[in-house]
Design an enzyme around this catalytic site. Structure first.
Site, mmCIF file in Angstrom:
data_model
loop_
_atom_site.group_PDB
_atom_site.id
_atom_site.type_symbol
_atom_site.label_atom_id
_atom_site.label_comp_id
_atom_site.label_asym_id
_atom_site.label_seq_id
_atom_site.Cartn_x
_atom_site.Cartn_y
_atom_site.Cartn_z
ATOM 1 C CB ILE A 56 56.563 73.427 58.419
ATOM 2 C CG1 ILE A 56 57.752 74.183 57.831
ATOM 3 C CG2 ILE A 56 57.061 72.273 59.256
ATOM 4 C CD1 ILE A 56 58.641 74.837 58.894
ATOM 5 N N PRO A 57 53.376 71.857 57.197
ATOM 6 C CG PRO A 57 52.326 70.526 55.578
ATOM 7 C CD PRO A 57 53.435 71.508 55.769
ATOM 8 C CG HIS A 58 53.176 71.442 62.466
ATOM 9 N ND1 HIS A 58 53.417 72.551 61.700
ATOM 10 C CD2 HIS A 58 52.721 71.900 63.650
ATOM 11 C CE1 HIS A 58 53.134 73.635 62.403
ATOM 12 N NE2 HIS A 58 52.705 73.271 63.589
ATOM 13 C CB SER A 59 48.861 67.273 62.868
ATOM 14 O OG SER A 59 47.887 66.711 63.688
ATOM 15 C CE1 TYR B 101 53.894 74.626 66.594
ATOM 16 C CE2 TYR B 101 52.903 76.797 66.778
ATOM 17 C CZ TYR B 101 53.099 75.635 66.066
ATOM 18 O OH TYR B 101 52.512 75.489 64.835
#
Lengths: 151, 119
Positions: free
Chosen positions: A62-65, B30
Site C-alpha cells: 500500500i504505497p501512500h503519500s 495511522y
C-alpha cells in the site's frame, strides 16, 4: 469509501516492474500529471518507503503519500503476475498494489479512513491465501476488490 | 540569498512533504488504521533530515521560512499550488496580475499562503 476511489482508468492489470522503484514509477505513470509532478510524487512515495516498506506481507503493498501535486484523493491499483521485490515484511514478492495519494490538507480525515479501508480489504484478500492475478478487465479487478470490502 | 526563488520554493515544498510525512507516521490513528508501524529511530532520522533542510531554508531566506512555519501552524501547510489561477488553500480566484516571479516569493492576497506554480 473504496467504491468512490476505484476507477477503471486507474488500474494496471499486468505490471512490468521488477523492482520497488520501477513499480512506483509504473503506478505514478497512470496518472495524468506532468513529468515534473510525477517526479515529485515518486520522490514523496520513496521517502515513505525509506521509513519502512509499505509491503504489508502476503503479496500486497500500500504505497501512500500526501502530496502537493494532486487535487483530490487518488487511488491506483496494480497487479503484477510475476511479483515485485518490495522489501515486504514477510519477504514475499508483491502481486497487488494499492497506491493512495491525498492532498496536503485533509481536514475530513478522508485519507486515513481510505488507508484504513484499503488495509482492511488487503487483510481480507490475504486471508484467502493466494492472490488472484488473472483479471481480464479493470472492472473484474475492481469487482474482486469490492467483494472483499466488508465494513 | 544564493539560491533562486524557484529552487527555494522547490525545497520548501520538499520540506512540507517531510513535515506531512512526519505528522502522518506519528499520528496514533495511522498505526491503528493501517497496521503499519514505523520505528522511532527511523522517525528520528527523518526529523534530522527535515531539520537540516529547514536550517538551509532559514539561512537562505529567513522571512519566507518563518512565514512558512507561521502558515503551517494556521493552516496545516505553508505552501500550495496555483490551479487555474486559483489558490488551492482558500480557493480564492487570484488577480490576473499575480504571476510567478523569479525575484520574489508570491503569496495569496486572500489567505497569505505561499504560492507555487507547477507545470
Amino acid at each position: 469509501m473504496l467504491k468512490e476511489l476505484l476507477r477503471e482508468d486507474r488500474v494496471i492489470l499486468d505490471m512490468k516492474a521488477k523492482t520497488k522503484e520501477e513499480a512506483l514509477k509504473e503506478l505514478v505513470d497512470v496518472l495524468d500529471l506532468s513529468e515534473e509532478k510525477k517526479e515529485i510524487l515518486f520522490k514523496s512515495l520513496m521517502q515513505r518507503e525509506i521509513l519502512g516498506s509499505t509491503g504489508i506481507g502476503k503479496g500486497i503493498a500500500i504505497p501512500h503519500s500526501r502530496s502537493i501535486v494532486v487535487d483530490n484523493i487518488t487511488l491506483v491499483v496494480g497487479v503484477s503476475k510475476e511479483g515485485v521485490d518490495f522489501d515486504s515484511l514477510d519477504g514475499k514478492p508483491v502481486h497487488l498494489f494499492f497506491m493512495l495519494i491525498a492532498t496536503p490538507n485533509d481536514p475530513s480525515m478522508k485519507y486515513l479512513t481510505a488507508l484504513g479501508s484499503i488495509a482492511r480489504v488487503s487483510r481480507a484478500i490475504a486471508h484467502e491465501g493466494e492472490i488472484r492475478t488473472d483479471f481480464s478487465s479493470p472492472k473484474e479487478l475492481i469487482d474482486y476488490i469490492l467483494e472483499h470490502d466488508h465494513e | 540569498m544564493t539560491m533562486s526563488k524557484r529552487e527555494y520554493l522547490r525545497k520548501l515544498y520538499l520540506l512540507q512533504d517531510l513535515d506531512l510525512l512526519i505528522q502522518q507516521v506519528k499520528d496514533p490513528e495511522y498505526e491503528a488504521k493501517t497496521g503499519l508501524k514505523v520505528e522511532e529511530e527511523r522517525i528520528a532520522d527523518l526529523e534530522r533530515k527535515r531539520n537540516e533542510l529547514a536550517k538551509e531554508l532559514l539561512k537562505a531566506d529567513p522571512v519566507t521560512y518563518q512565514r512558512y512555519e507561521m502558515l503551517k501552524r494556521r493552516y496545516g501547510r505553508g505552501i500550495t499550488r496555483v490551479v487555474n489561477h486559483m489558490c488551492t488553500n482558500c480557493f480564492a480566484a487570484l488577480p490576473a496580475s499575480l504571476t510567478p516571479r523569479d525575484d520574489e516569493v508570491v503569496t495569496c492576497p486572500n489567505c497569505g499562503i505561499i504560492l507555487i506554480w507547477l507545470e
